[in-house]
Design a protein around this motif. Structure first.
Motif, mmCIF file in Angstrom:
data_model
loop_
_atom_site.group_PDB
_atom_site.id
_atom_site.type_symbol
_atom_site.label_atom_id
_atom_site.label_comp_id
_atom_site.label_asym_id
_atom_site.label_seq_id
_atom_site.Cartn_x
_atom_site.Cartn_y
_atom_site.Cartn_z
ATOM 1 N N ALA A 76 -1.910 16.107 -0.882
ATOM 2 C CA ALA A 76 -2.516 15.569 -2.110
ATOM 3 C C ALA A 76 -1.495 14.797 -2.935
ATOM 4 C CB ALA A 76 -3.102 16.713 -2.941
ATOM 5 N N ILE A 77 -0.281 15.375 -3.027
ATOM 6 C CA ILE A 77 0.785 14.702 -3.771
ATOM 7 C C ILE A 77 1.153 13.379 -3.109
ATOM 8 C CG2 ILE A 77 3.223 14.835 -4.435
ATOM 9 C CD1 ILE A 77 2.813 17.856 -4.821
ATOM 10 N N ALA A 78 1.240 13.407 -1.775
ATOM 11 C CA ALA A 78 1.575 12.178 -1.031
ATOM 12 C C ALA A 78 0.511 11.110 -1.250
ATOM 13 C CB ALA A 78 1.717 12.501 0.457
ATOM 14 N N GLU A 79 -0.779 11.542 -1.186
ATOM 15 C CA GLU A 79 -1.873 10.587 -1.410
ATOM 16 C C GLU A 79 -1.838 10.030 -2.829
ATOM 17 O OE1 GLU A 79 -5.334 12.834 -0.490
ATOM 18 O OE2 GLU A 79 -5.153 12.545 1.686
ATOM 19 N N GLU A 80 -1.560 10.915 -3.803
ATOM 20 C CA GLU A 80 -1.488 10.469 -5.201
ATOM 21 C C GLU A 80 -0.314 9.523 -5.403
ATOM 22 O OE1 GLU A 80 -2.719 10.036 -9.039
ATOM 23 O OE2 GLU A 80 -3.734 11.079 -7.387
ATOM 24 N N ASN A 81 0.829 9.869 -4.780
ATOM 25 C CA ASN A 81 1.993 8.979 -4.892
ATOM 26 C C ASN A 81 1.730 7.623 -4.254
ATOM 27 O OD1 ASN A 81 3.501 10.905 -6.226
ATOM 28 N ND2 ASN A 81 4.505 11.683 -4.390
ATOM 29 N N THR A 82 1.034 7.653 -3.097
ATOM 30 C CA THR A 82 0.675 6.393 -2.434
ATOM 31 C C THR A 82 -0.247 5.568 -3.311
ATOM 32 O OG1 THR A 82 0.861 7.442 -0.264
ATOM 33 C CG2 THR A 82 -0.366 5.374 -0.384
ATOM 34 N N LYS A 83 -1.247 6.262 -3.901
ATOM 35 C CA LYS A 83 -2.177 5.580 -4.792
ATOM 36 C C LYS A 83 -1.454 4.997 -5.999
ATOM 37 C CE LYS A 83 -6.306 6.440 -7.595
ATOM 38 N NZ LYS A 83 -7.270 7.472 -8.063
ATOM 39 N N THR A 84 -0.552 5.809 -6.571
ATOM 40 C CA THR A 84 0.228 5.343 -7.723
ATOM 41 C C THR A 84 1.104 4.155 -7.361
ATOM 42 O OG1 THR A 84 0.279 7.590 -8.619
ATOM 43 C CG2 THR A 84 1.884 6.029 -9.499
ATOM 44 N N ALA A 85 1.719 4.248 -6.171
ATOM 45 C CA ALA A 85 2.585 3.148 -5.723
ATOM 46 C C ALA A 85 1.784 1.865 -5.539
ATOM 47 C CB ALA A 85 3.271 3.534 -4.415
ATOM 48 N N ILE A 86 0.568 1.998 -4.979
ATOM 49 C CA ILE A 86 -0.297 0.830 -4.790
ATOM 50 C C ILE A 86 -0.699 0.240 -6.137
ATOM 51 C CG2 ILE A 86 -2.568 0.082 -3.974
ATOM 52 C CD1 ILE A 86 -2.283 2.158 -1.713
ATOM 53 N N GLU A 87 -1.057 1.136 -7.085
ATOM 54 C CA GLU A 87 -1.443 0.673 -8.422
ATOM 55 C C GLU A 87 -0.279 -0.017 -9.121
ATOM 56 O OE1 GLU A 87 -2.814 4.162 -10.356
ATOM 57 O OE2 GLU A 87 -4.802 4.124 -9.404
ATOM 58 N N ILE A 88 0.922 0.584 -8.979
ATOM 59 C CA ILE A 88 2.109 -0.024 -9.597
ATOM 60 C C ILE A 88 2.397 -1.391 -8.980
ATOM 61 C CG2 ILE A 88 4.620 0.176 -9.828
ATOM 62 C CD1 ILE A 88 4.217 3.211 -10.099
ATOM 63 N N ALA A 89 2.260 -1.474 -7.654
ATOM 64 C CA ALA A 89 2.498 -2.744 -6.963
ATOM 65 C C ALA A 89 1.497 -3.795 -7.422
ATOM 66 C CB ALA A 89 2.408 -2.536 -5.452
ATOM 67 N N ALA A 90 0.203 -3.363 -7.524
ATOM 68 C CA ALA A 90 -0.833 -4.297 -7.973
ATOM 69 C C ALA A 90 -0.588 -4.731 -9.411
ATOM 70 C CB ALA A 90 -2.208 -3.646 -7.848
ATOM 71 N N SER A 91 -0.199 -3.745 -10.242
ATOM 72 C CA SER A 91 0.089 -4.046 -11.646
ATOM 73 C C SER A 91 1.280 -4.990 -11.768
ATOM 74 C CB SER A 91 0.371 -2.749 -12.408
ATOM 75 O OG SER A 91 0.711 -3.017 -13.741
ATOM 76 N N THR A 92 2.306 -4.721 -10.954
ATOM 77 C CA THR A 92 3.495 -5.587 -10.973
ATOM 78 C C THR A 92 3.146 -7.002 -10.547
ATOM 79 O OG1 THR A 92 4.905 -3.683 -10.463
ATOM 80 C CG2 THR A 92 5.825 -5.879 -10.057
ATOM 81 N N GLU A 93 2.297 -7.086 -9.506
ATOM 82 C CA GLU A 93 1.868 -8.410 -9.036
ATOM 83 C C GLU A 93 1.078 -9.145 -10.111
ATOM 84 O OE1 GLU A 93 -0.689 -10.410 -5.333
ATOM 85 O OE2 GLU A 93 -0.576 -8.241 -5.593
#
Length: 258
Positions: A76-93
């Motif tokens: 669950a933590i890995a999935e949440e971290n992946t989701k957060t990383a994707i959101e951060i990447a999208a936000s950064t973009e």
């Protein structure tokens, strides 16, 4: 007589002495007690072994359950971290794109501001030129009217052409659709018509000149204020916002002249 004594009496009878019987009974009792203790120890050992085995099995069960829970939590933590990383990447973009757009707009505004400053300076110089030419003409005509200058000694053709050329230059620099530009063109014509009139009147010319100067100030000050606003906002202002700006400047100048 206890159980040990009973056995001795049965099997030995009167073959041994009383003292021997007592000794044998005591020894038998000790042996019997030892047997009982041994049996008790074995039973307890078996019980303890069974208990330890049950505890071990329970610990294994708990460990397996905890391992499963840890796997779930880790996943669950890995999935949440992946989701957060994707959101951060999208936000950064997105932020990057917005910054690029903002920079492009900033460059556009800066370019327009520079061009507008150059245009305002050209327009101001054109105003100065027109005012100078018409003022010179008005003074010459007034001098002729006062008989201090001979009309036949003065050639009006070149000064007239210069005044018309100056007016045309101004009209090419302004936006003919704006209200104050229309007013400016009207009073430019009024001023020229007055200095070319055979019935030239200095008071009337002076009134035109005053109104013309007022309109020129409104246009120049409004355009300078427009540059400032666009630079601060980072965007071009149009329509009603420009009209309101001109009206505000016109009102401020008019109030100061009262």
């Amino acid at each position: 007589m206890d159980f040990v004594g009973f056995l001795i009496e049965v099997f030995l009878g009167n073959e041994v002495s009383k003292e021997m019987k007592v000794a044998l009974i005591a020894a038998g009792a000790s042996v019997f007690a030892a047997l009982i203790a041994l049996v008790g120890t074995v039973v307890i050992g078996i019980k303890n072994t069974n208990s330890a085995k049950a505890i071990a099995e329970e610990n294994i069960k708990i460990t397996k359950e905890l391992a499963k829970e840890n796997i779930k939590i880790t996943k669950a933590i890995a999935e949440e971290n992946t989701k957060t990383a994707i959101e951060i990447a999208a936000s950064t973009e997105q932020i990057g794109k917005e910054n690029i757009i903002s920079l492009d707009k900033r460059r556009l505004i800066d370019t327009i501001s520079i061009q507008r400053i150059e245009w305002i300076n050209k327009l101001r110089n054109a105003f100065v030129e027109f005012n100078k030419l018409t003022h010179t003409q008005s003074m010459i005509i007034f001098a002729i009217q006062m008989k201090s200058l001979d009309k036949s000694s003065y050639d009006f053709r070149e000064p007239y052409q210069n005044v018309i050329a100056s007016k045309n230059n101004i009209e090419l620099l302004i936006n003919p659709t704006e209200f104050f530009s229309k007013m400016l063109t009207y009073y430019l014509d009024c001023t020229i018509n007055e200095i070319l009139s055979d019935d030239f009147k200095m008071p009337k010319y002076s009134e035109y000149k005053k109104t013309l100067s007022y309109i020129q100030q409104v246009i120049l000050k409004s355009e300078w204020k427009r540059i400032k606003i666009e630079t601060e906002k980072g965007e071009i202002i149009r329509g009603a916002e420009v009209e309101n700006l001109f009206e505000e400047i016109a009102k401020n100048i008019d109030e100061k002249n009262i």
